[in-house]
Design a protein around this motif. Structure first.
Motif, short mmCIF file in Angstrom:
data_model
loop_
_atom_site.label_atom_id
_atom_site.label_comp_id
_atom_site.label_asym_id
_atom_site.label_seq_id
_atom_site.Cartn_x
_atom_site.Cartn_y
_atom_site.Cartn_z
N LYS A 138 19.57 -14.50 -39.62
CA LYS A 138 18.85 -14.95 -38.44
C LYS A 138 18.84 -13.85 -37.38
CE LYS A 138 18.38 -18.38 -34.83
NZ LYS A 138 18.75 -19.66 -34.25
N ALA A 139 17.73 -13.77 -36.63
CA ALA A 139 17.62 -12.80 -35.55
C ALA A 139 17.11 -13.48 -34.29
CB ALA A 139 16.68 -11.66 -35.94
N VAL A 140 17.59 -13.01 -33.15
CA VAL A 140 17.03 -13.35 -31.84
C VAL A 140 16.53 -12.05 -31.23
CG1 VAL A 140 17.59 -14.08 -29.49
CG2 VAL A 140 18.44 -15.39 -31.43
N LEU A 141 15.28 -12.04 -30.80
CA LEU A 141 14.66 -10.82 -30.30
C LEU A 141 14.10 -11.04 -28.90
CD1 LEU A 141 12.58 -9.79 -33.47
CD2 LEU A 141 14.89 -9.04 -32.86
N GLU A 142 14.54 -10.22 -27.96
CA GLU A 142 13.95 -10.21 -26.62
C GLU A 142 13.36 -8.83 -26.44
OE1 GLU A 142 12.90 -9.30 -23.29
OE2 GLU A 142 15.01 -9.01 -22.81
N LEU A 143 12.02 -8.78 -26.44
CA LEU A 143 11.34 -7.49 -26.52
C LEU A 143 10.58 -7.20 -25.22
CD1 LEU A 143 10.14 -7.94 -30.21
CD2 LEU A 143 12.32 -7.03 -29.36
N GLY A 144 9.48 -6.51 -25.32
CA GLY A 144 8.80 -6.04 -24.13
C GLY A 144 7.94 -7.09 -23.46
N GLY A 145 7.26 -6.64 -22.41
CA GLY A 145 6.36 -7.53 -21.69
C GLY A 145 5.39 -6.74 -20.83
N THR A 146 4.24 -7.33 -20.60
CA THR A 146 3.28 -6.80 -19.61
C THR A 146 2.97 -7.95 -18.65
OG1 THR A 146 1.41 -7.32 -21.08
CG2 THR A 146 2.27 -5.07 -21.16
N ASP A 147 4.01 -8.40 -17.98
CA ASP A 147 3.93 -9.63 -17.21
C ASP A 147 2.82 -9.62 -16.16
OD1 ASP A 147 6.11 -10.28 -18.71
OD2 ASP A 147 7.41 -10.78 -17.02
N PRO A 148 1.98 -10.67 -16.15
CA PRO A 148 0.95 -10.80 -15.11
C PRO A 148 1.55 -11.30 -13.81
CG PRO A 148 0.87 -12.70 -16.56
CD PRO A 148 1.93 -11.78 -17.13
N TYR A 149 1.02 -10.80 -12.72
CA TYR A 149 1.47 -11.17 -11.37
C TYR A 149 0.20 -11.41 -10.58
CZ TYR A 149 4.31 -10.40 -7.03
OH TYR A 149 4.98 -10.49 -5.82
N ILE A 150 -0.20 -12.68 -10.51
CA ILE A 150 -1.52 -13.04 -9.99
C ILE A 150 -1.43 -13.42 -8.51
CG2 ILE A 150 -3.46 -14.62 -10.24
CD1 ILE A 150 -2.58 -15.05 -13.16
N ILE A 151 -2.24 -12.76 -7.69
CA ILE A 151 -2.31 -13.09 -6.27
C ILE A 151 -3.69 -13.68 -6.00
CG2 ILE A 151 -2.12 -12.22 -3.91
CD1 ILE A 151 -0.42 -9.94 -5.02
N LEU A 152 -3.73 -15.00 -5.84
CA LEU A 152 -5.00 -15.71 -5.66
C LEU A 152 -5.51 -15.59 -4.23
CD1 LEU A 152 -4.09 -18.96 -7.63
CD2 LEU A 152 -5.51 -17.06 -8.44
N ASP A 153 -4.59 -15.58 -3.29
CA ASP A 153 -4.95 -15.42 -1.87
C ASP A 153 -3.68 -15.04 -1.13
OD1 ASP A 153 -3.58 -17.95 -0.79
OD2 ASP A 153 -4.93 -18.78 -2.30
N ALA A 154 -3.84 -14.53 0.08
CA ALA A 154 -2.68 -14.17 0.89
C ALA A 154 -3.13 -14.04 2.34
CB ALA A 154 -2.08 -12.85 0.41
N ALA A 155 -2.57 -14.88 3.19
CA ALA A 155 -2.88 -14.77 4.62
C ALA A 155 -2.33 -13.47 5.19
CB ALA A 155 -2.29 -15.98 5.36
N ASP A 156 -1.21 -13.02 4.62
CA ASP A 156 -0.59 -11.76 5.04
C ASP A 156 -0.58 -10.81 3.84
OD1 ASP A 156 1.02 -9.68 5.88
OD2 ASP A 156 2.43 -10.97 6.95
N VAL A 157 -1.60 -9.99 3.75
CA VAL A 157 -1.73 -9.09 2.59
C VAL A 157 -0.63 -8.04 2.58
CG1 VAL A 157 -3.24 -7.43 1.44
CG2 VAL A 157 -4.22 -9.49 2.46
N THR A 158 -0.23 -7.57 3.73
CA THR A 158 0.85 -6.58 3.80
C THR A 158 2.14 -7.14 3.20
OG1 THR A 158 -0.07 -5.53 5.78
CG2 THR A 158 2.27 -5.18 5.35
N LYS A 159 2.47 -8.36 3.58
CA LYS A 159 3.67 -8.99 3.04
C LYS A 159 3.55 -9.18 1.53
CE LYS A 159 6.55 -13.14 3.39
NZ LYS A 159 6.69 -14.49 4.01
N ALA A 160 2.37 -9.59 1.07
CA ALA A 160 2.15 -9.78 -0.37
C ALA A 160 2.35 -8.48 -1.13
CB ALA A 160 0.75 -10.34 -0.62
#
Length: 457
Positions: free
Chosen positions: A226-248
């Motif tokens: 048996k194997a358990v594998l935790e491999l890579g990722g290209t995780d999405p980080y979605i910003i739909l809106d932001a009242a304070d873009v600088t903070k986002a």
């Protein structure tokens, strides 16, 4: 003997200390010791195991400053980040010391004609193959549940973090683990294959690259392990809106630059709605250009640190250049140090969706930013990946963000937070990000024999 294991300071590219790779005889000795230790450890009451694992948790926290200095020298992690990692590692070990005794209790099952009980029994010796990016944390989340389950561990750490590997073994021994229950081994790739094939090994857990995971899974499958594998990722980080873009932008940057961008769950694809995209990119460029080269052993504000090795920095530089050749635009950064492992914080836009560069994991300080015009386009872009580890969705309207998050294909998803850290929650992904789960009580289920005992009336 090979000299593959070495501490090379990434800030200077100088070799500080070398460690000999184990001989085949030393590997066989380790396997024999582990197998022998299992015969006793498996019978050790789980309450006794918990005392030892809890003491190890205390020792990690007590020595966080020294361990963080080792990490800074080995792989360039800023010492405050290292201390946070080691504290969290102690929390993980304590979680298993506290929760495994109850979780692993025998469970009666109602069946006609007799009495049945499901018992959770240890399986034997396990091989852990761990990466350099979080040298203590990665080991804690593998060792914690499996030591509590009554399994024994052979731990093969990354070649560039041999000092961390030795320190971990020393702490477990000092905490009271019997000899042979946890053994650090400096093994080469051929020896790893032989270890997995050995009948005394009952399973393997790897955290690493997709390529390494495929190789280990093939060997494990061939040997019915048996194997358990935790491999890579290209995780999405979605910003739909932001009242304070600088903070986002600031929040997104902190997440992306953490550990110099060398995290499986880093926000590698930042997806921004078109109405705030230009402002967001400008803010990211401003933040990146405001960072100065720093020393991870003596960190200051607004600094970036070396990547784990010169070869890692050279690789990210090649990836960025390939992306530019494919049509991407470097908004700032993209500069490789002459000799050391520093790579300037980089903002990359216009990476063509569907190109080879788009599907690659940029394991370094590179913020890829994508523009979308609708929630539907954001979801399609987020799911257009070979990976499926983590991700996040942001909006001032939590309900809106949650509806989008519900459509993302990953093992972990967040709303209005880059990532939540807790031993209570399961860690792992889908698709090419691997299989199996670490952390939470689910990790106790991976390498355990769920045996039923039936007594006929």
């Amino acid at each position: 003997m090979s000299q593959g294991y070495a501490v090379t300071n990434p800030a200077t590219n100088e070799v500080v200390e070398s460690f000999d790779t184990f001989t085949d005889e030393q590997i066989q000795e380790a396997l024999a010791k582990s197998h022998e230790a299992f015969q006793t450890w498996r019978k050790t009451p789980i309450e006794e195991r918990a005392k030892i694992v809890s003491r190890a948790a205390e020792l990690f926290k007590e020595r966080k400053a020294d361990l963080a200095k080792i990490e800074a020298q080995e792989m360039g992690k800023a010492t405050p980040e290292g201390e946070w990692e080691i504290n969290f590692s102690g929390d993980i070990l304590q979680f298993y010391a506290d929760n495994a005794p109850e979780h692993n209790k025998d469970k009666p099952v109602d069946v006609p004609g007799g009495k049945a009980t499901v018992r959770r029994l240890p399986v034997g010796s396990l091989l852990g193959i761990m990466p350099w990016n979080y040298p203590i944390y990665q080991v804690a989340r593998f060792a914690g549940p499996n030591l509590m389950n009554g399994n024994c561990i052979l731990l093969k750490h990354a070649e560039i973090t041999p000092k961390s590997a030795a320190a971990i073994e020393e702490i477990f021994r000092e905490a009271g683990l019997p000899e042979g229950v946890y053994i650090n081994i400096y093994a080469d790739h051929d020896q790893i294959a032989d270890i997995i094939a050995d009948p005394r090994i009952q399973g393997v857990s790897l955290t690493g690259s997709e390529r390494a995971g495929a190789a280990i899974a093939e060997i494990a499958g061939r040997n019915l392990k048996k194997a358990v594998l935790e491999l890579g990722g290209t995780d999405p980080y979605i910003i739909l809106d932001a009242a304070d873009v600088t903070k986002a932008a600031e929040e997104a940057w902190v997440k992306r630059i953490e550990n110099v961008g060398q995290a499986c769950t880093s926000n590698k694809r930042i997806i921004v709605m078109e109405d705030i995209y230009d402002e967001f990119v400008d803010e990211m460029v401003r933040i990146a250009e405001g960072m100065a080269q720093g020393d991870p052993s003596n960190p200051e504000d607004n600094q970036y640190y070396p990547m784990s090795s010169r070869s890692a920095a050279e690789n990210i530089d090649k990836q960025v250049q390939r992306a530019v050749d494919n049509g991407a635009t470097i908004r700032t950064g993209g500069e490789l140090h002459e000799t050391a492992a520093y790579y300037t914080p980089t903002v990359l836009t216009d990476v063509p969706v569907g190109s080879d560069s788009y599907y690659e994991e940029f394991f370094g300080p590179v913020a890829e930013i994508y523009k979308v015009s609708s929630e539907k386009e954001a979801v399609e872009l987020a799911n257009n990946s070979n990976y499926g580890l983590g991700g996040a969705v942001f909006s001032d309207d939590t309900e809106r963000a949650t509806k989008v998050a519900d459509q993302i294909d990953t093992g972990m998803i967040h709303v209005n937070l880059g990532q939540y850290f807790s031993p209570v929650l399961p860690f792992g992904g889908i698709k090419n990000s691997g299989y199996g789960r670490e952390l939470s009580v689910f990790a106790l289920d991976e390498f355990v024999n769920k045996q039923y005992l039936y007594i006929n009336d």
